[in-house]
Motif scaffolding. Structure first.
Motif, PDB file in Angstrom:
ATOM      1  N   VAL A   1      41.372 -41.474  -7.499  1.00 36.37           N
ATOM      2  CA  VAL A   1      41.255 -40.017  -7.611  1.00 36.37           C
ATOM      3  C   VAL A   1      42.618 -39.329  -7.533  1.00 36.37           C
ATOM      4  O   VAL A   1      42.706 -38.119  -7.713  1.00 36.37           O
ATOM      5  CB  VAL A   1      40.299 -39.436  -6.545  1.00 36.37           C
ATOM      6  N   GLY A   2      43.658 -40.101  -7.264  1.00 37.39           N
ATOM      7  CA  GLY A   2      44.993 -39.521  -7.197  1.00 37.39           C
ATOM      8  C   GLY A   2      46.051 -40.592  -7.080  1.00 37.39           C
ATOM      9  O   GLY A   2      45.764 -41.724  -6.697  1.00 37.39           O
ATOM     10  N   GLU A   3      47.265 -40.232  -7.438  1.00 38.34           N
ATOM     11  CA  GLU A   3      48.395 -41.149  -7.324  1.00 38.34           C
ATOM     12  C   GLU A   3      49.573 -40.412  -6.733  1.00 38.34           C
ATOM     13  O   GLU A   3      49.760 -39.228  -6.997  1.00 38.34           O
ATOM     14  CB  GLU A   3      48.779 -41.703  -8.701  1.00 38.34           C
ATOM     15  N   GLY A   4      50.330 -41.149  -5.935  1.00 37.98           N
ATOM     16  CA  GLY A   4      51.522 -40.558  -5.340  1.00 37.98           C
ATOM     17  C   GLY A   4      52.680 -41.518  -5.458  1.00 37.98           C
ATOM     18  O   GLY A   4      52.580 -42.584  -6.069  1.00 37.98           O
ATOM     19  N   THR A   5      53.793 -41.145  -4.857  1.00 37.25           N
ATOM     20  CA  THR A   5      54.992 -41.963  -4.908  1.00 37.25           C
ATOM     21  C   THR A   5      54.780 -43.311  -4.240  1.00 37.25           C
ATOM     22  O   THR A   5      55.276 -44.328  -4.694  1.00 37.25           O
ATOM     23  CB  THR A   5      56.155 -41.222  -4.219  1.00 37.25           C
ATOM     24  N   TYR A   6      54.042 -43.322  -3.143  1.00 37.34           N
ATOM     25  CA  TYR A   6      53.933 -44.530  -2.330  1.00 37.34           C
ATOM     26  C   TYR A   6      52.577 -45.213  -2.428  1.00 37.34           C
ATOM     27  O   TYR A   6      52.347 -46.211  -1.765  1.00 37.34           O
ATOM     28  CB  TYR A   6      54.256 -44.206  -0.869  1.00 37.34           C
ATOM     29  N   GLY A   7      51.662 -44.696  -3.220  1.00 35.20           N
ATOM     30  CA  GLY A   7      50.383 -45.379  -3.337  1.00 35.20           C
ATOM     31  C   GLY A   7      49.363 -44.582  -4.125  1.00 35.20           C
ATOM     32  O   GLY A   7      49.638 -43.482  -4.618  1.00 35.20           O
ATOM     33  N   GLU A   8      48.186 -45.172  -4.223  1.00 35.98           N
ATOM     34  CA  GLU A   8      47.072 -44.548  -4.931  1.00 35.98           C
ATOM     35  C   GLU A   8      46.032 -44.093  -3.921  1.00 35.98           C
ATOM     36  O   GLU A   8      45.910 -44.647  -2.844  1.00 35.98           O
ATOM     37  CB  GLU A   8      46.429 -45.546  -5.894  1.00 35.98           C
ATOM     38  N   VAL A   9      45.249 -43.098  -4.322  1.00 37.91           N
ATOM     39  CA  VAL A   9      44.161 -42.591  -3.496  1.00 37.91           C
ATOM     40  C   VAL A   9      42.855 -42.903  -4.214  1.00 37.91           C
ATOM     41  O   VAL A   9      42.700 -42.596  -5.401  1.00 37.91           O
ATOM     42  CB  VAL A   9      44.295 -41.072  -3.261  1.00 37.91           C
ATOM     43  N   PHE A  10      41.941 -43.522  -3.471  1.00 43.06           N
ATOM     44  CA  PHE A  10      40.649 -43.911  -4.012  1.00 43.06           C
ATOM     45  C   PHE A  10      39.538 -43.125  -3.326  1.00 43.06           C
ATOM     46  O   PHE A  10      39.626 -42.832  -2.132  1.00 43.06           O
ATOM     47  CB  PHE A  10      40.377 -45.396  -3.751  1.00 43.06           C
ATOM     48  N   ALA A  11      38.485 -42.824  -4.070  1.00 46.76           N
ATOM     49  CA  ALA A  11      37.239 -42.401  -3.439  1.00 46.76           C
ATOM     50  C   ALA A  11      36.609 -43.692  -2.924  1.00 46.76           C
ATOM     51  O   ALA A  11      36.695 -44.741  -3.576  1.00 46.76           O
ATOM     52  CB  ALA A  11      36.332 -41.716  -4.449  1.00 46.76           C
ATOM     53  N   ALA A  12      36.013 -43.639  -1.753  1.00 45.39           N
ATOM     54  CA  ALA A  12      35.449 -44.853  -1.154  1.00 45.39           C
ATOM     55  C   ALA A  12      34.253 -44.500  -0.299  1.00 45.39           C
ATOM     56  O   ALA A  12      34.125 -43.366   0.178  1.00 45.39           O
ATOM     57  CB  ALA A  12      36.512 -45.550  -0.300  1.00 45.39           C
ATOM     58  N   LYS A  13      33.386 -45.479  -0.103  1.00 43.20           N
ATOM     59  CA  LYS A  13      32.248 -45.293   0.803  1.00 43.20           C
ATOM     60  C   LYS A  13      32.593 -45.918   2.146  1.00 43.20           C
ATOM     61  O   LYS A  13      33.019 -47.067   2.211  1.00 43.20           O
ATOM     62  CB  LYS A  13      30.991 -45.945   0.244  1.00 43.20           C
ATOM     63  N   ASP A  14      32.396 -45.145   3.217  1.00 44.69           N
ATOM     64  CA  ASP A  14      32.565 -45.634   4.575  1.00 44.69           C
ATOM     65  C   ASP A  14      31.208 -46.186   5.005  1.00 44.69           C
ATOM     66  O   ASP A  14      30.266 -45.418   5.223  1.00 44.69           O
ATOM     67  CB  ASP A  14      33.017 -44.501   5.496  1.00 44.69           C
ATOM     68  N   HIS A  15      31.089 -47.505   5.096  1.00 43.18           N
ATOM     69  CA  HIS A  15      29.805 -48.122   5.424  1.00 43.18           C
ATOM     70  C   HIS A  15      29.376 -47.871   6.858  1.00 43.18           C
ATOM     71  O   HIS A  15      28.192 -47.997   7.175  1.00 43.18           O
ATOM     72  CB  HIS A  15      29.838 -49.626   5.122  1.00 43.18           C
ATOM     73  N   ASP A  16      30.302 -47.478   7.729  1.00 47.17           N
ATOM     74  CA  ASP A  16      29.930 -47.159   9.113  1.00 47.17           C
ATOM     75  C   ASP A  16      29.224 -45.814   9.211  1.00 47.17           C
ATOM     76  O   ASP A  16      28.331 -45.631  10.033  1.00 47.17           O
ATOM     77  CB  ASP A  16      31.156 -47.153  10.027  1.00 47.17           C
ATOM     78  N   THR A  17      29.649 -44.853   8.384  1.00 48.13           N
ATOM     79  CA  THR A  17      29.083 -43.505   8.472  1.00 48.13           C
ATOM     80  C   THR A  17      28.226 -43.132   7.264  1.00 48.13           C
ATOM     81  O   THR A  17      27.451 -42.181   7.344  1.00 48.13           O
ATOM     82  CB  THR A  17      30.212 -42.467   8.585  1.00 48.13           C
ATOM     83  N   GLY A  18      28.413 -43.834   6.155  1.00 49.35           N
ATOM     84  CA  GLY A  18      27.718 -43.486   4.919  1.00 49.35           C
ATOM     85  C   GLY A  18      28.428 -42.403   4.123  1.00 49.35           C
ATOM     86  O   GLY A  18      27.985 -42.025   3.048  1.00 49.35           O
TER      87      GLY A  18
END
Length: 156
Positions: A63-80
């Motif tokens: 969902v985004g990119e920066g100088t030092y890494g990428e940003v992903f949408a993700a599912k947190d399986h602990d909270t949903g």
């Protein structure tokens, strides 16, 4: 008794006259390459005590990119919840930037206009240079702050 003949057809001495070769100890190779210890590397982040994100988060699209890494949408399986995971690589080389971002998120995430910071995790790679720091935040589905500002400016 077992005997053998050499190339000239002569009999070799019986095998029982030979001593067994001493066993050569098997080299003590570790099962995996030595892992990097991050102890003492950072004054602000105890990397060696960080949890592994592998089973907790399921990454979706970038969902985004920066100088030092990428940003992903993700599912947190602990909270949903659906969250944002910023993956930062080359921890040792980018330590200063990782620490700065961590401190800002940790200290300012309670502000109502900033995304909530949910933690930092360490995903270990097969080699130390493949290790990743995962910063987990509240997902802002309308894009980055820059995207929002640009959209507001276009509206006038």
């Amino acid at each position: 008794m077992v005997t053998a003949t050499n190339k000239g057809g002569e009999r070799s001495p019986p095998l029982q006259n030979y001593q067994k070769a001493p066993k050569i100890p098997k080299p003590d190779y570790p099962d995996a390459p030595a892992r990097m210890s991050y102890t003492g590397l950072s004054q602000h982040i105890d990397f060696d005590s960080l949890s592994d994100p592998n089973t907790r988060f399921e990454l979706f699209e970038v969902v985004g990119e920066g100088t030092y890494g990428e940003v992903f949408a993700a599912k947190d399986h602990d909270t949903g919840d659906i969250v944002a995971v910023k993956i930062l690589e080359n921890i040792v080389e980018n330590l200063e930037e990782i620490e700065e971002e961590y401190l800002i998120l940790r200290d300012l995430s309670l502000h109502p206009n900033l995304p909530a910071f949910m933690g930092i995790f360490l995903k270990k790679g097969d080699r130390a240079d493949e290790d990743q720091a995962w910063l987990v935040l509240e997902l802002c589905p309308r894009g980055s702050v820059t995207d929002l500002v640009q959209a507001l400016l276009r509206r006038g």
